[in-house]
Scaffold this motif. Structure first.
Motif, PDB file in Angstrom:
ATOM      1  N   THR A  96       0.833  -1.194   0.000  1.00 28.80           N
ATOM      2  CA  THR A  96       0.000   0.000   0.000  1.00 28.80           C
ATOM      3  C   THR A  96       0.873   1.250   0.000  1.00 28.80           C
ATOM      4  OG1 THR A  96      -1.902   1.066   1.057  1.00 28.80           O
ATOM      5  CG2 THR A  96      -0.225   0.130   2.518  1.00 28.80           C
ATOM      6  N   ARG A  97       0.239   2.375  -0.086  1.00 32.45           N
ATOM      7  CA  ARG A  97       0.930   3.667   0.004  1.00 32.45           C
ATOM      8  C   ARG A  97       1.301   3.917   1.473  1.00 32.45           C
ATOM      9  NH1 ARG A  97       0.381   7.591  -3.757  1.00 32.45           N
ATOM     10  NH2 ARG A  97      -1.533   6.642  -4.503  1.00 32.45           N
ATOM     11  N   ASN A  99       2.148   5.974   5.016  1.00 31.46           N
ATOM     12  CA  ASN A  99       1.494   7.018   5.808  1.00 31.46           C
ATOM     13  C   ASN A  99       0.002   7.134   5.528  1.00 31.46           C
ATOM     14  OD1 ASN A  99       3.915   7.753   7.150  1.00 31.46           O
ATOM     15  ND2 ASN A  99       4.529   8.881   5.327  1.00 31.46           N
ATOM     16  N   THR A 100      -0.645   6.007   5.368  1.00 33.88           N
ATOM     17  CA  THR A 100      -2.089   5.948   5.165  1.00 33.88           C
ATOM     18  C   THR A 100      -2.676   5.011   6.217  1.00 33.88           C
ATOM     19  OG1 THR A 100      -1.918   4.071   3.646  1.00 33.88           O
ATOM     20  CG2 THR A 100      -1.873   6.286   2.658  1.00 33.88           C
ATOM     21  N   ILE A 101      -3.989   5.007   6.331  1.00 30.87           N
ATOM     22  CA  ILE A 101      -4.650   4.104   7.283  1.00 30.87           C
ATOM     23  C   ILE A 101      -4.318   2.637   6.966  1.00 30.87           C
ATOM     24  CG2 ILE A 101      -6.878   3.320   8.182  1.00 30.87           C
ATOM     25  CD1 ILE A 101      -6.080   6.097   9.181  1.00 30.87           C
ATOM     26  N   TRP A 103      -1.681   1.439   5.652  1.00 31.78           N
ATOM     27  CA  TRP A 103      -0.286   1.239   6.041  1.00 31.78           C
ATOM     28  C   TRP A 103      -0.178   1.131   7.555  1.00 31.78           C
ATOM     29  CZ3 TRP A 103       3.284   4.696   8.465  1.00 31.78           C
ATOM     30  CH2 TRP A 103       4.605   4.258   8.439  1.00 31.78           C
ATOM     31  N   THR A 109       5.063  -0.598   2.275  1.00 34.11           N
ATOM     32  CA  THR A 109       5.390   0.182   1.077  1.00 34.11           C
ATOM     33  C   THR A 109       6.359  -0.614   0.199  1.00 34.11           C
ATOM     34  OG1 THR A 109       7.291   1.254   2.089  1.00 34.11           O
ATOM     35  CG2 THR A 109       5.134   2.352   2.339  1.00 34.11           C
ATOM     36  N   TYR A 133       2.215   2.682  -6.232  1.00 37.43           N
ATOM     37  CA  TYR A 133       2.433   3.769  -5.275  1.00 37.43           C
ATOM     38  C   TYR A 133       3.927   4.049  -5.222  1.00 37.43           C
ATOM     39  CZ  TYR A 133      -1.873   1.490  -3.742  1.00 37.43           C
ATOM     40  OH  TYR A 133      -3.089   0.889  -3.711  1.00 37.43           O
TER      41      TYR A 133
END
Length: 134
Positions: A96-97, A99-101, A103, A109, A133
């Protein structure tokens, strides 16, 4: 009238016969043949994925190469498929990207994935296609 389909088949068979077409086979071999032994190949392009997986799984070409689909790693269900890749270290549940929920909730990453596997594959990690990403 019944003869018309047979006539059309006979007339067009030679131009529609693709049994000798080797484009995807040659494409996959040109990629696999250039990779160093025991590499990790991260694929994010459907034609690469299907042609390379076919050559590896069905024709036994380059079993030393570990190929994994980056797009598939972005789904939550990916966690249930990780056992198929016993040499790969997964630093979280799914790609996932940062600094996201997702993550924060256990995703990883691309850089975390590379860092987790760089020693395992002696820096022989390659990617085909674009990253989902950064």
């Amino acid at each position: 009238i019944l003869c018309l389909p047979l006539f059309a088949h006979k007339q067009n068979y030679s131009i529609s016969d693709q049994s000798d077409t080797m484009h995807f086979r040659n494409y996959a071999l040109s990629i696999l043949d250039t990779l160093p032994m025991n590499s990790l190949f991260i694929i994010n392009y459907d034609q690469q994925w299907t042609s390379i997986r076919y050559m590896q799984e069905c024709e036994g070409v380059r079993p030393d190469i570990t190929s994994v689909n980056l797009s598939m790693m972005s789904y939550l269900w990916w966690e249930s498929k990780r056992f198929l890749y016993d040499k790969i270290v997964f630093p979280g549940t799914h790609y996932t990207r940062g600094n996201t929920i997702p993550w924060i909730n256990g995703g990883f990453t691309f850089s975390e994935f590379i860092n987790a596997n760089v020693n395992q594959y002696n820096e022989n990690i390659f990617i085909g296609g674009k990253l989902n990403y950064d």
